[in-house]
Design a protein around this motif. Structure first.
Motif, PDB file in Angstrom:
ATOM      1  N   ARG A  88      -4.696  -3.798 -10.877  1.00 53.21           N
ATOM      2  CA  ARG A  88      -4.141  -4.361 -12.105  1.00 53.21           C
ATOM      3  C   ARG A  88      -3.720  -5.816 -11.908  1.00 53.21           C
ATOM      4  O   ARG A  88      -3.760  -6.621 -12.846  1.00 53.21           O
ATOM      5  CB  ARG A  88      -2.950  -3.513 -12.569  1.00 53.21           C
ATOM      6  N   ALA A  89      -3.336  -6.169 -10.686  1.00 44.49           N
ATOM      7  CA  ALA A  89      -2.943  -7.548 -10.390  1.00 44.49           C
ATOM      8  C   ALA A  89      -4.137  -8.448 -10.096  1.00 44.49           C
ATOM      9  O   ALA A  89      -3.972  -9.653  -9.892  1.00 44.49           O
ATOM     10  CB  ALA A  89      -1.980  -7.567  -9.207  1.00 44.49           C
ATOM     11  N   GLY A  90      -5.344  -7.872 -10.063  1.00 43.73           N
ATOM     12  CA  GLY A  90      -6.541  -8.660  -9.805  1.00 43.73           C
ATOM     13  C   GLY A  90      -6.982  -8.666  -8.354  1.00 43.73           C
ATOM     14  O   GLY A  90      -7.993  -9.285  -8.016  1.00 43.73           O
ATOM     15  N   SER A  91      -6.248  -7.986  -7.482  1.00 42.27           N
ATOM     16  CA  SER A  91      -6.632  -7.934  -6.067  1.00 42.27           C
ATOM     17  C   SER A  91      -7.912  -7.121  -5.892  1.00 42.27           C
ATOM     18  O   SER A  91      -8.182  -6.182  -6.646  1.00 42.27           O
ATOM     19  CB  SER A  91      -5.505  -7.314  -5.235  1.00 42.27           C
ATOM     20  N   ILE A  92      -8.690  -7.483  -4.876  1.00 40.37           N
ATOM     21  CA  ILE A  92     -10.001  -6.879  -4.646  1.00 40.37           C
ATOM     22  C   ILE A  92      -9.986  -6.125  -3.314  1.00 40.37           C
ATOM     23  O   ILE A  92      -9.508  -6.647  -2.302  1.00 40.37           O
ATOM     24  CB  ILE A  92     -11.093  -7.966  -4.610  1.00 40.37           C
ATOM     25  N   TYR A  93     -10.540  -4.907  -3.322  1.00 35.60           N
ATOM     26  CA  TYR A  93     -10.600  -4.104  -2.102  1.00 35.60           C
ATOM     27  C   TYR A  93     -11.974  -3.467  -1.961  1.00 35.60           C
ATOM     28  O   TYR A  93     -12.629  -3.130  -2.955  1.00 35.60           O
ATOM     29  CB  TYR A  93      -9.545  -2.994  -2.130  1.00 35.60           C
ATOM     30  N   LYS A  94     -12.376  -3.282  -0.695  1.00 34.96           N
ATOM     31  CA  LYS A  94     -13.614  -2.570  -0.385  1.00 34.96           C
ATOM     32  C   LYS A  94     -13.284  -1.340   0.455  1.00 34.96           C
ATOM     33  O   LYS A  94     -12.432  -1.387   1.345  1.00 34.96           O
ATOM     34  CB  LYS A  94     -14.580  -3.479   0.374  1.00 34.96           C
ATOM     35  N   TRP A  95     -13.969  -0.230   0.154  1.00 36.50           N
ATOM     36  CA  TRP A  95     -13.763   1.029   0.867  1.00 36.50           C
ATOM     37  C   TRP A  95     -14.579   1.001   2.159  1.00 36.50           C
ATOM     38  O   TRP A  95     -15.807   0.947   2.132  1.00 36.50           O
ATOM     39  CB  TRP A  95     -14.196   2.185  -0.021  1.00 36.50           C
ATOM     40  N   VAL A  96     -13.886   1.005   3.298  1.00 41.11           N
ATOM     41  CA  VAL A  96     -14.547   0.927   4.602  1.00 41.11           C
ATOM     42  C   VAL A  96     -13.924   1.955   5.536  1.00 41.11           C
ATOM     43  O   VAL A  96     -12.716   1.900   5.815  1.00 41.11           O
ATOM     44  CB  VAL A  96     -14.414  -0.485   5.225  1.00 41.11           C
ATOM     45  N   ASP A  97     -14.741   2.891   6.007  1.00 39.47           N
ATOM     46  CA  ASP A  97     -14.273   3.898   6.968  1.00 39.47           C
ATOM     47  C   ASP A  97     -13.004   4.598   6.486  1.00 39.47           C
ATOM     48  O   ASP A  97     -12.007   4.707   7.212  1.00 39.47           O
ATOM     49  CB  ASP A  97     -14.035   3.254   8.343  1.00 39.47           C
ATOM     50  N   TYR A  98     -13.033   5.044   5.238  1.00 40.16           N
ATOM     51  CA  TYR A  98     -11.960   5.848   4.643  1.00 40.16           C
ATOM     52  C   TYR A  98     -10.640   5.087   4.488  1.00 40.16           C
ATOM     53  O   TYR A  98      -9.565   5.671   4.485  1.00 40.16           O
ATOM     54  CB  TYR A  98     -11.730   7.123   5.464  1.00 40.16           C
TER      55      TYR A  98
END
Length: 283
Positions: free
Chosen positions: A61-71
């Motif tokens: 919601r704050a615009g931060s970006i994440y990628k799913w890596v190794d759980y």
């Protein structure tokens, strides 16, 4: 087979290959669909993107970006309001100011960069083959041509692509359309949906106005496209390719008429000079 109701409620979802579906709900909880059951994933997000190779990215919601890596979630630099994933090498997104970005040179902070793309979109979608479509705040539809955006006829508020051949979207009336051979076709038996997604193997997923989840497992690739008898564009305008054909025909007719007029004028002039008296000079 038609639409099937799936248990649960989501506000947005994305699908890669088969039924590899991820989604988020109104509380920003993240879920993954596994063997017919929704499993909650740690973390919080408002938007999720899933690639054909299983790559998953989210935006908070704050615009931060994440990628799913190794759980686990690894934060990526930058800020986006919406994200789309074709695979590990095709990641696009838009900001809350409708700026467009694509990920280049890797996908983790130390290697990757966000490159801004000209234009303004409110929703962008990328496939694993590099196909990119989007819609702007006016619900105009655009297709990325590699160096610039080409406008496509019609109006959609949301669009989703999983390959060059698989493009679906929803219009302001919550009707579902598929783009086939240059024409927007409303799907037979379509529900009223506010969001739609399609897997790389042609399986449809959607969300209705009450956040209910639906799927069509009859595969839009293998079947003869479940399309209504009267093809139409999302805004009931004439088809874009038909418009182009009409323009070309009109130009051809206009050019032909101009040539006929020109030749006729030449003939008249030649006949005039043949009939005109010759002025003889006295010696």
């Amino acid at each position: 087979m038609g639409w099937q109701k799936i248990d649960g409620q989501l506000t947005q979802l994305a699908v890669g290959r088969g039924n590899n579906v991820w989604g988020v709900n109104s509380q920003d909880s993240i879920f993954r669909y596994i063997n017919g059951t929704w499993h909650q994933i740690p973390g919080a997000a408002t938007y999720v993107g899933v690639g054909a190779d299983g790559t998953v990215w989210v935006v908070t919601r704050a615009g931060s970006i994440y990628k799913w890596v190794d759980y686990t979630w690894i934060q990526i630099s930058g800020a986006l309001a919406q994200i789309s994933v074709g695979d590990a090498t095709h990641v696009w997104g838009v900001t809350n100011l409708t700026n467009i970005f694509l990920r280049v040179n890797g996908d983790i902070n130390t290697n990757g960069l966000w490159a801004q793309v000209d234009g303004a979109l409110s929703d962008v979608s990328v496939a694993s083959d590099g196909t990119v479509w989007g819609v702007n705040s006016n619900h105009d539809i655009f297709r990325w041509a590699g160096y610039n955006w080409e406008q496509v006829n019609g109006k959609l508020k949301q669009i989703y692509v999983s390959s060059r051949e698989l493009i679906v979207g929803v219009n302001d009336n919550n009707q579902v359309f598929q783009y086939v051979n240059g024409t927007w076709n409303q799907l037979d038996g379509s529900l009223s949906l506010v969001y739609v997604a399609i897997s790389i193997d042609g399986i449809l997923w959607g969300i209705d106005i009450n956040n209910g989840i639906h799927t069509r497992q009859d595969n839009l690739i293998s079947q003869a496209y479940s399309i209504s008898n009267s093809s139409t564009t999302p805004n009931n305008a004439a088809n874009y390719s038909q418009n182009n054909s009409s323009i070309i025909i009109g130009l051809a007719l206009g050019l032909g008429l101009s040539i006929i007029i020109f030749i006729t004028a030449i003939v008249i002039i030649v006949r005039h000079y043949k009939k005109a008296p010759v002025l003889r000079i006295a010696h």
